[in-house]
Design a protein around this motif. Structure first.
Motif, PDB file in Angstrom:
ATOM      1  N   VAL A 134       0.807  -1.217   0.000  1.00  0.00           N
ATOM      2  CA  VAL A 134       0.000   0.000   0.000  1.00  0.00           C
ATOM      3  C   VAL A 134       0.846   1.276   0.000  1.00  0.00           C
ATOM      4  CG1 VAL A 134      -1.753   1.289   1.281  1.00  0.00           C
ATOM      5  CG2 VAL A 134      -1.955  -1.178   1.022  1.00  0.00           C
ATOM      6  N   PRO A 135       1.929   1.386   0.789  1.00  0.00           N
ATOM      7  CA  PRO A 135       2.713   2.629   0.737  1.00  0.00           C
ATOM      8  C   PRO A 135       3.253   2.944  -0.655  1.00  0.00           C
ATOM      9  CG  PRO A 135       3.348   1.366   2.657  1.00  0.00           C
ATOM     10  CD  PRO A 135       2.428   0.499   1.835  1.00  0.00           C
ATOM     11  N   ALA A 136       3.520   1.948  -1.446  1.00  0.00           N
ATOM     12  CA  ALA A 136       4.043   2.183  -2.791  1.00  0.00           C
ATOM     13  C   ALA A 136       2.964   2.709  -3.729  1.00  0.00           C
ATOM     14  CB  ALA A 136       4.637   0.899  -3.351  1.00  0.00           C
ATOM     15  N   LEU A 137       1.703   2.464  -3.422  1.00  0.00           N
ATOM     16  CA  LEU A 137       0.608   2.906  -4.279  1.00  0.00           C
ATOM     17  C   LEU A 137       0.241   4.365  -4.057  1.00  0.00           C
ATOM     18  CD1 LEU A 137      -1.720  -0.204  -4.040  1.00  0.00           C
ATOM     19  CD2 LEU A 137      -0.104   0.372  -5.856  1.00  0.00           C
ATOM     20  N   PHE A 138       0.503   4.882  -2.863  1.00  0.00           N
ATOM     21  CA  PHE A 138       0.208   6.276  -2.565  1.00  0.00           C
ATOM     22  C   PHE A 138       1.450   7.104  -2.848  1.00  0.00           C
ATOM     23  CE2 PHE A 138      -2.931   4.079   0.041  1.00  0.00           C
ATOM     24  CZ  PHE A 138      -4.069   4.759  -0.335  1.00  0.00           C
ATOM     25  N   THR A 139       1.300   8.098  -3.696  1.00  0.00           N
ATOM     26  CA  THR A 139       2.443   8.902  -4.096  1.00  0.00           C
ATOM     27  C   THR A 139       2.220  10.364  -3.732  1.00  0.00           C
ATOM     28  OG1 THR A 139       1.531   9.248  -6.305  1.00  0.00           O
ATOM     29  CG2 THR A 139       2.993   7.365  -6.014  1.00  0.00           C
ATOM     30  N   ASP A 140       3.334  11.083  -3.622  1.00  0.00           N
ATOM     31  CA  ASP A 140       3.243  12.516  -3.365  1.00  0.00           C
ATOM     32  C   ASP A 140       3.197  13.272  -4.692  1.00  0.00           C
ATOM     33  OD1 ASP A 140       5.850  12.384  -4.276  1.00  0.00           O
ATOM     34  OD2 ASP A 140       6.767  12.998  -2.396  1.00  0.00           O
ATOM     35  N   SER A 141       3.305  14.579  -4.644  1.00  0.00           N
ATOM     36  CA  SER A 141       3.208  15.378  -5.868  1.00  0.00           C
ATOM     37  C   SER A 141       4.352  15.105  -6.833  1.00  0.00           C
ATOM     38  CB  SER A 141       3.170  16.868  -5.519  1.00  0.00           C
ATOM     39  OG  SER A 141       4.364  17.239  -4.844  1.00  0.00           O
ATOM     40  N   ASP A 142       5.454  14.563  -6.342  1.00  0.00           N
ATOM     41  CA  ASP A 142       6.583  14.217  -7.205  1.00  0.00           C
ATOM     42  C   ASP A 142       6.458  12.817  -7.793  1.00  0.00           C
ATOM     43  OD1 ASP A 142       8.126  16.559  -7.109  1.00  0.00           O
ATOM     44  OD2 ASP A 142       8.831  16.043  -5.112  1.00  0.00           O
ATOM     45  N   GLY A 143       5.488  12.038  -7.328  1.00  0.00           N
ATOM     46  CA  GLY A 143       5.335  10.673  -7.810  1.00  0.00           C
ATOM     47  C   GLY A 143       6.134   9.662  -7.009  1.00  0.00           C
ATOM     48  N   ARG A 144       6.743  10.097  -5.910  1.00  0.00           N
ATOM     49  CA  ARG A 144       7.470   9.161  -5.046  1.00  0.00           C
ATOM     50  C   ARG A 144       6.477   8.432  -4.163  1.00  0.00           C
ATOM     51  NH1 ARG A 144      11.844  11.389  -1.395  1.00  0.00           N
ATOM     52  NH2 ARG A 144      10.191  12.764  -0.775  1.00  0.00           N
ATOM     53  N   GLY A 145       6.682   7.128  -3.998  1.00  0.00           N
ATOM     54  CA  GLY A 145       5.835   6.347  -3.117  1.00  0.00           C
ATOM     55  C   GLY A 145       6.057   6.739  -1.665  1.00  0.00           C
ATOM     56  N   MET A 146       5.093   6.404  -0.832  1.00  0.00           N
ATOM     57  CA  MET A 146       5.208   6.740   0.591  1.00  0.00           C
ATOM     58  C   MET A 146       6.410   6.050   1.233  1.00  0.00           C
ATOM     59  SD  MET A 146       2.899   8.911   0.964  1.00  0.00           S
ATOM     60  CE  MET A 146       2.271   9.160   2.584  1.00  0.00           C
ATOM     61  N   HIS A 147       6.789   4.873   0.726  1.00  0.00           N
ATOM     62  CA  HIS A 147       7.954   4.186   1.277  1.00  0.00           C
ATOM     63  C   HIS A 147       9.228   4.969   0.965  1.00  0.00           C
ATOM     64  CE1 HIS A 147       7.697   2.923  -2.871  1.00  0.00           C
ATOM     65  NE2 HIS A 147       8.936   2.451  -2.814  1.00  0.00           N
ATOM     66  N   ASP A 148       9.295   5.595  -0.202  1.00  0.00           N
ATOM     67  CA  ASP A 148      10.452   6.427  -0.537  1.00  0.00           C
ATOM     68  C   ASP A 148      10.444   7.718   0.275  1.00  0.00           C
ATOM     69  OD1 ASP A 148      11.887   4.894  -2.368  1.00  0.00           O
ATOM     70  OD2 ASP A 148      10.620   5.509  -4.035  1.00  0.00           O
ATOM     71  N   ARG A 149       9.287   8.296   0.421  1.00  0.00           N
ATOM     72  CA  ARG A 149       9.191   9.538   1.188  1.00  0.00           C
ATOM     73  C   ARG A 149       9.565   9.308   2.655  1.00  0.00           C
ATOM     74  NH1 ARG A 149       6.448  14.585   0.177  1.00  0.00           N
ATOM     75  NH2 ARG A 149       6.029  15.542   2.175  1.00  0.00           N
ATOM     76  N   ALA A 150       9.114   8.199   3.223  1.00  0.00           N
ATOM     77  CA  ALA A 150       9.400   7.901   4.629  1.00  0.00           C
ATOM     78  C   ALA A 150      10.883   7.631   4.874  1.00  0.00           C
ATOM     79  CB  ALA A 150       8.572   6.699   5.086  1.00  0.00           C
ATOM     80  N   THR A 151      11.570   7.093   3.875  1.00  0.00           N
ATOM     81  CA  THR A 151      12.988   6.758   4.055  1.00  0.00           C
ATOM     82  C   THR A 151      13.923   7.800   3.459  1.00  0.00           C
ATOM     83  OG1 THR A 151      12.964   5.395   2.045  1.00  0.00           O
ATOM     84  CG2 THR A 151      12.566   4.282   4.151  1.00  0.00           C
ATOM     85  N   GLY A 152      13.386   8.858   2.879  1.00  0.00           N
ATOM     86  CA  GLY A 152      14.219   9.910   2.307  1.00  0.00           C
ATOM     87  C   GLY A 152      14.955   9.463   1.054  1.00  0.00           C
ATOM     88  N   THR A 153      14.302   8.607   0.272  1.00  0.00           N
ATOM     89  CA  THR A 153      14.918   8.099  -0.947  1.00  0.00           C
ATOM     90  C   THR A 153      14.041   8.422  -2.155  1.00  0.00           C
ATOM     91  OG1 THR A 153      13.844   5.926  -0.679  1.00  0.00           O
ATOM     92  CG2 THR A 153      16.059   6.179   0.251  1.00  0.00           C
ATOM     93  N   ALA A 154      14.588   8.166  -3.331  1.00  0.00           N
ATOM     94  CA  ALA A 154      13.840   8.338  -4.582  1.00  0.00           C
ATOM     95  C   ALA A 154      14.378   7.339  -5.586  1.00  0.00           C
ATOM     96  CB  ALA A 154      13.981   9.752  -5.110  1.00  0.00           C
ATOM     97  N   LEU A 155      13.520   6.887  -6.471  1.00  0.00           N
ATOM     98  CA  LEU A 155      13.926   5.982  -7.541  1.00  0.00           C
ATOM     99  C   LEU A 155      14.086   6.818  -8.809  1.00  0.00           C
ATOM    100  CD1 LEU A 155      14.501   2.994  -8.046  1.00  0.00           C
ATOM    101  CD2 LEU A 155      12.143   2.739  -8.769  1.00  0.00           C
ATOM    102  N   VAL A 156      15.324   6.871  -9.318  1.00  0.00           N
ATOM    103  CA  VAL A 156      15.642   7.716 -10.460  1.00  0.00           C
ATOM    104  C   VAL A 156      16.259   6.904 -11.593  1.00  0.00           C
ATOM    105  CG1 VAL A 156      16.007   9.754  -9.014  1.00  0.00           C
ATOM    106  CG2 VAL A 156      17.941   8.284  -9.568  1.00  0.00           C
ATOM    107  N   ARG A 157      16.325   7.514 -12.764  1.00  0.00           N
ATOM    108  CA  ARG A 157      17.010   6.898 -13.907  1.00  0.00           C
ATOM    109  C   ARG A 157      18.513   6.929 -13.643  1.00  0.00           C
ATOM    110  NH1 ARG A 157      12.662   9.441 -15.870  1.00  0.00           N
ATOM    111  NH2 ARG A 157      11.395   8.345 -17.374  1.00  0.00           N
ATOM    112  N   SER A 158      19.189   5.829 -13.917  1.00  0.00           N
ATOM    113  CA  SER A 158      20.626   5.800 -13.660  1.00  0.00           C
ATOM    114  C   SER A 158      21.444   6.227 -14.874  1.00  0.00           C
ATOM    115  CB  SER A 158      21.058   4.396 -13.208  1.00  0.00           C
ATOM    116  OG  SER A 158      20.855   3.468 -14.241  1.00  0.00           O
ATOM    117  N   ARG A 159      20.901   6.108 -16.063  1.00  0.00           N
ATOM    118  CA  ARG A 159      21.630   6.517 -17.274  1.00  0.00           C
ATOM    119  C   ARG A 159      20.664   6.849 -18.371  1.00  0.00           C
ATOM    120  NH1 ARG A 159      23.821   0.346 -17.718  1.00  0.00           N
ATOM    121  NH2 ARG A 159      22.010  -0.331 -16.652  1.00  0.00           N
TER     122      ARG A 159
END
Length: 152
Positions: A127-152
């Motif tokens: 469920v945390p991955a399904l709820f996103t903030d205005s940037d599109g980050r999941g709640m699990h990323d927001r809670a841990t201070g991380t983001a999933l980005v393109r690497s190349r």
């Protein structure tokens, strides 16, 4: 005397001068680029990477179980793979194949074991991955201070 407080009919209030408003693109408020390496990824790419990781975990669980039930073992293998690979490399195998990377948004440092563990525990609940903030980050990323980005 003018009415200071609005009502729900007046629509959303403008952001306070001290608060940042929504960015023009996802990741702008985090200091990430709009496109290319380092930009936030879409939900579709995140889901595809998760499925790749899940199928890898199913294969490993099938090898370990040798024909037995692999349901719980698949979850355990997926959990361990996620923690170990994000801690050591910054990405899971599925994220690597899709050219994604987990980064910290608060510092130029590796994700680390504690954040990887917390992120993976929150992903267990889905469920945390399904709820996103205005940037599109999941709640699990927001809670841990991380983001999933393109690497190349």
């Amino acid at each position: 005397m003018a009415r200071i407080t609005g009502s729900w009919l007046s629509g959303p209030n403008e952001a306070d001068p001290g608060e940042p408003g929504p960015g023009d693109y996802p990741g702008e408020l985090l200091g990430l680029p709009k496109t290319g390496a380092g930009s936030l990824v879409s939900l579709l790419r995140r889901i595809v990477a998760l499925f790749v990781d899940w199928f890898i975990a199913m294969g490993i669980a099938a090898i370990i179980a040798r024909g037995g039930s692999i349901n719980t073992l698949t979850l355990l293998v997926w959990f361990v793979i996620g923690i170990v690979t994000v801690t050591l490399f910054g990405f899971t195998p599925g994220q690597f194949f899709l050219r994604l990377r987990v980064i910290r948004v608060d510092a130029e440092a590796t994700v680390g074991f504690v954040r990887a563990l917390a992120r993976q525990v929150l992903l267990l609940f889905v469920v945390p991955a399904l709820f996103t903030d205005s940037d599109g980050r999941g709640m699990h990323d927001r809670a841990t201070g991380t983001a999933l980005v393109r690497s190349r």
